[in-house]
Design a protein around this motif. Structure first.
Motif, PDB file in Angstrom:
ATOM      1  N   ASP A 239       0.823  -1.217   0.000  1.00  0.00           N
ATOM      2  CA  ASP A 239       0.000   0.000   0.000  1.00  0.00           C
ATOM      3  C   ASP A 239       0.851   1.258   0.000  1.00  0.00           C
ATOM      4  N   ALA A 240       1.989   1.195   0.664  1.00  0.00           N
ATOM      5  CA  ALA A 240       2.876   2.353   0.767  1.00  0.00           C
ATOM      6  C   ALA A 240       4.315   1.879   0.790  1.00  0.00           C
ATOM      7  N   VAL A 241       5.203   2.719   0.269  1.00  0.00           N
ATOM      8  CA  VAL A 241       6.636   2.418   0.267  1.00  0.00           C
ATOM      9  C   VAL A 241       7.384   3.601   0.874  1.00  0.00           C
ATOM     10  N   VAL A 242       8.292   3.297   1.802  1.00  0.00           N
ATOM     11  CA  VAL A 242       9.198   4.304   2.341  1.00  0.00           C
ATOM     12  C   VAL A 242      10.591   3.969   1.831  1.00  0.00           C
ATOM     13  N   GLU A 243      11.173   4.864   1.048  1.00  0.00           N
ATOM     14  CA  GLU A 243      12.483   4.649   0.440  1.00  0.00           C
ATOM     15  C   GLU A 243      13.528   5.369   1.280  1.00  0.00           C
ATOM     16  N   ALA A 244      14.512   4.621   1.799  1.00  0.00           N
ATOM     17  CA  ALA A 244      15.474   5.186   2.750  1.00  0.00           C
ATOM     18  C   ALA A 244      16.907   5.020   2.269  1.00  0.00           C
ATOM     19  N   VAL A 245      17.116   5.047   0.957  1.00  0.00           N
ATOM     20  CA  VAL A 245      18.454   4.926   0.379  1.00  0.00           C
ATOM     21  C   VAL A 245      18.826   6.192  -0.386  1.00  0.00           C
ATOM     22  N   GLY A 246      17.981   6.560  -1.353  1.00  0.00           N
ATOM     23  CA  GLY A 246      18.219   7.777  -2.119  1.00  0.00           C
ATOM     24  C   GLY A 246      18.860   7.565  -3.472  1.00  0.00           C
ATOM     25  N   SER A 247      19.078   6.322  -3.901  1.00  0.00           N
ATOM     26  CA  SER A 247      19.657   6.073  -5.222  1.00  0.00           C
ATOM     27  C   SER A 247      18.552   6.027  -6.271  1.00  0.00           C
ATOM     28  N   ASP A 248      18.924   6.291  -7.509  1.00  0.00           N
ATOM     29  CA  ASP A 248      17.946   6.220  -8.588  1.00  0.00           C
ATOM     30  C   ASP A 248      17.303   4.833  -8.654  1.00  0.00           C
ATOM     31  N   ALA A 249      18.126   3.789  -8.479  1.00  0.00           N
ATOM     32  CA  ALA A 249      17.623   2.423  -8.605  1.00  0.00           C
ATOM     33  C   ALA A 249      16.581   2.091  -7.539  1.00  0.00           C
ATOM     34  N   THR A 250      16.827   2.510  -6.297  1.00  0.00           N
ATOM     35  CA  THR A 250      15.886   2.171  -5.225  1.00  0.00           C
ATOM     36  C   THR A 250      14.617   3.013  -5.309  1.00  0.00           C
ATOM     37  N   ILE A 251      14.727   4.242  -5.787  1.00  0.00           N
ATOM     38  CA  ILE A 251      13.512   5.044  -5.983  1.00  0.00           C
ATOM     39  C   ILE A 251      12.677   4.456  -7.116  1.00  0.00           C
ATOM     40  N   GLN A 252      13.338   3.992  -8.176  1.00  0.00           N
ATOM     41  CA  GLN A 252      12.614   3.330  -9.262  1.00  0.00           C
ATOM     42  C   GLN A 252      11.913   2.072  -8.761  1.00  0.00           C
ATOM     43  N   LEU A 253      12.591   1.299  -7.924  1.00  0.00           N
ATOM     44  CA  LEU A 253      11.967   0.099  -7.357  1.00  0.00           C
ATOM     45  C   LEU A 253      10.724   0.467  -6.565  1.00  0.00           C
ATOM     46  N   ALA A 254      10.806   1.531  -5.781  1.00  0.00           N
ATOM     47  CA  ALA A 254       9.648   1.962  -4.994  1.00  0.00           C
ATOM     48  C   ALA A 254       8.466   2.293  -5.894  1.00  0.00           C
ATOM     49  N   LEU A 255       8.717   3.030  -6.956  1.00  0.00           N
ATOM     50  CA  LEU A 255       7.640   3.446  -7.862  1.00  0.00           C
ATOM     51  C   LEU A 255       7.018   2.256  -8.576  1.00  0.00           C
ATOM     52  N   LYS A 256       7.847   1.287  -8.947  1.00  0.00           N
ATOM     53  CA  LYS A 256       7.340   0.130  -9.683  1.00  0.00           C
ATOM     54  C   LYS A 256       6.668  -0.897  -8.777  1.00  0.00           C
ATOM     55  N   ALA A 257       7.139  -1.006  -7.535  1.00  0.00           N
ATOM     56  CA  ALA A 257       6.629  -2.050  -6.647  1.00  0.00           C
ATOM     57  C   ALA A 257       5.298  -1.688  -6.002  1.00  0.00           C
ATOM     58  N   VAL A 258       5.039  -0.399  -5.757  1.00  0.00           N
ATOM     59  CA  VAL A 258       3.843   0.003  -5.016  1.00  0.00           C
ATOM     60  C   VAL A 258       2.583  -0.345  -5.810  1.00  0.00           C
ATOM     61  N   ARG A 259       1.514  -0.595  -5.102  1.00  0.00           N
ATOM     62  CA  ARG A 259       0.254  -0.984  -5.746  1.00  0.00           C
ATOM     63  C   ARG A 259      -0.368   0.167  -6.521  1.00  0.00           C
ATOM     64  N   GLN A 260      -1.390  -0.142  -7.288  1.00  0.00           N
ATOM     65  CA  GLN A 260      -2.186   0.895  -7.943  1.00  0.00           C
ATOM     66  C   GLN A 260      -2.751   1.843  -6.878  1.00  0.00           C
ATOM     67  N   ALA A 261      -2.667   3.139  -7.127  1.00  0.00           N
ATOM     68  CA  ALA A 261      -3.147   4.164  -6.204  1.00  0.00           C
ATOM     69  C   ALA A 261      -2.425   4.104  -4.856  1.00  0.00           C
ATOM     70  N   GLY A 262      -1.169   3.631  -4.891  1.00  0.00           N
ATOM     71  CA  GLY A 262      -0.364   3.571  -3.676  1.00  0.00           C
ATOM     72  C   GLY A 262       0.402   4.856  -3.434  1.00  0.00           C
ATOM     73  N   ARG A 263       1.182   4.855  -2.344  1.00  0.00           N
ATOM     74  CA  ARG A 263       1.930   6.048  -1.947  1.00  0.00           C
ATOM     75  C   ARG A 263       3.405   5.709  -1.791  1.00  0.00           C
ATOM     76  N   VAL A 264       4.252   6.583  -2.325  1.00  0.00           N
ATOM     77  CA  VAL A 264       5.703   6.435  -2.213  1.00  0.00           C
ATOM     78  C   VAL A 264       6.253   7.659  -1.500  1.00  0.00           C
TER      79      VAL A 264
END
Length: 350
Positions: A239-264
């Protein structure tokens, strides 16, 4: 006094620097009893500093005892045990008055808002620290909170709480935390405190995943994190992703992994100037995306209450302690992510 100073990539030195002093009636000087090394400090250590100068004192996390105050400081006096928030407010603008020090309206650059990222505000990895506008930028430490917990409360825990708050975590939800360093571990604890039913944790280091599991986190295993996350959530995504690294790769993972209408929510420090944000994907998925820097002053009150009540345990993320004199070796260990390192405390009194 003795302190750690930055002299270039992988070059942290222990040596003498001038003693801080009260130079304004609103200042205070704090004797540091414990300081932390933050993941943000590793950006500097690895040669990606926030300012071009060399030779400044590093660090922005510490607790200690007040040893001197200016004549206009009214809330603190010598002998008070205090926590020094990593973010610095001017105490005069509307944003700082409301606790949002990261939005200070009087600052002309971000290096004015944090200790230890430039010569403007010498850092806390030192025997003593000068604190401007002390009545606003110091916090009394209540009984029952250890130095270990207090150092985590200066930055890591508030950043994690801020990230979870901006992810709008609701009771019963599934939350993914990417990056299981100190901020990620505190984000997991924060998500549970906010009512998350499940917290998944992704990190490249197996030891970090294993430790997070002892806190109730379900580790994301395997080489393909996105597939593993999808399988762990029945194909839906968190439902939600908290990204705590700051790299392009991990932010991309957050955006792709979160559900439809989810929050990053991104709280990992990113220095990317050209992040490839896929607007079409975000629009089709109807995503909410938040990114920002934590104003420690605003986030801290509920965290101190939760820590005192035993609802969160900040000190559990601390894994290593070094004398300040061994600071260069501590940086090397932390950067290498070996020996089960999670959070390092430096003791300037040893």
């Amino acid at each position: 006094m003795k302190a750690l100073t930055y002299h270039g990539r992988h070059d942290i030195r222990y040596g003498d620097v001038p003693d801080p002093a009260v130079t304004s009636p609103t200042d205070a000087v704090v004797q540091v009893t414990a300081a932390g090394i933050c993941g943000s400090d590793l950006h500097i250590y690895r040669g990606n500093p926030f300012s071009p100068e060399l030779g400044y004192t590093t660090g922005h996390e510490c607790v200690g005892v007040v040893v001197d105050t200016g004549g206009q400081v009214t809330r603190f006096r010598p002998g008070d045990r205090v926590l020094v928030p990593a973010s610095v407010g001017c105490a005069q603008c509307r944003s700082c008055a409301a606790g949002f020090t990261a939005r200070c309206e009087r600052a002309t650059s971000s290096t004015e808002l944090c200790y230890g990222v430039s010569p403007q505000l010498p850092g806390s990895q030192a025997q003593t620290l000068a604190v401007p506008y002390a009545d606003v930028n110091l916090v009394h430490l209540p009984e029952g909170i250890s130095d270990e917990a207090a150092v985590v409360l200066t930055d890591n825990a508030p950043t994690a709480w801020y990230g979870c708050r901006r992810a709008r975590i609701r009771p019963g939800e599934t939350v993914l935390v990417i990056g299981l360093g100190p901020v990620g571990l505190m984000a997991a604890q924060s998500a549970f405190a906010m009512g998350a039913a499940r917290v998944l944790g992704a990190d490249l280091v197996a030891e970090r995943r294993a430790f997070a599991a002892t806190l109730g986190v379900e580790p994301v295993e395997g080489e393909d994190a996105r597939t593993a996350i999808r399988d762990m959530t029945g194909g839906r995504g968190p439902d939600a992703v908290v990204e705590a690294v700051g790299s392009d790769a991990t932010i991309q993972l957050a955006l792709k992994a979160v559900r439809q209408a989810g929050r990053v929510s991104v709280v990992g420090v990113s220095q990317s100037k050209a992040f490839p944000f896929h607007m079409g994907m975000a629009q089709v998925k109807e995503l909410e995306f938040a990114i920002g820097l934590c104003s420690v002053h605003y986030e801290l009150p509920p965290l101190i209450a939760l820590a005192r009540a035993g609802r969160i345990n900040p000190e559990v993320v601390v894994s290593h302690r070094f004398p300040l004199s061994e600071g260069p070796a501590a940086y090397e260990l932390f950067a290498g992510r070996s020996d089960g390192v999670r959070k390092i405390l430096l003791d300037p009194t040893r």
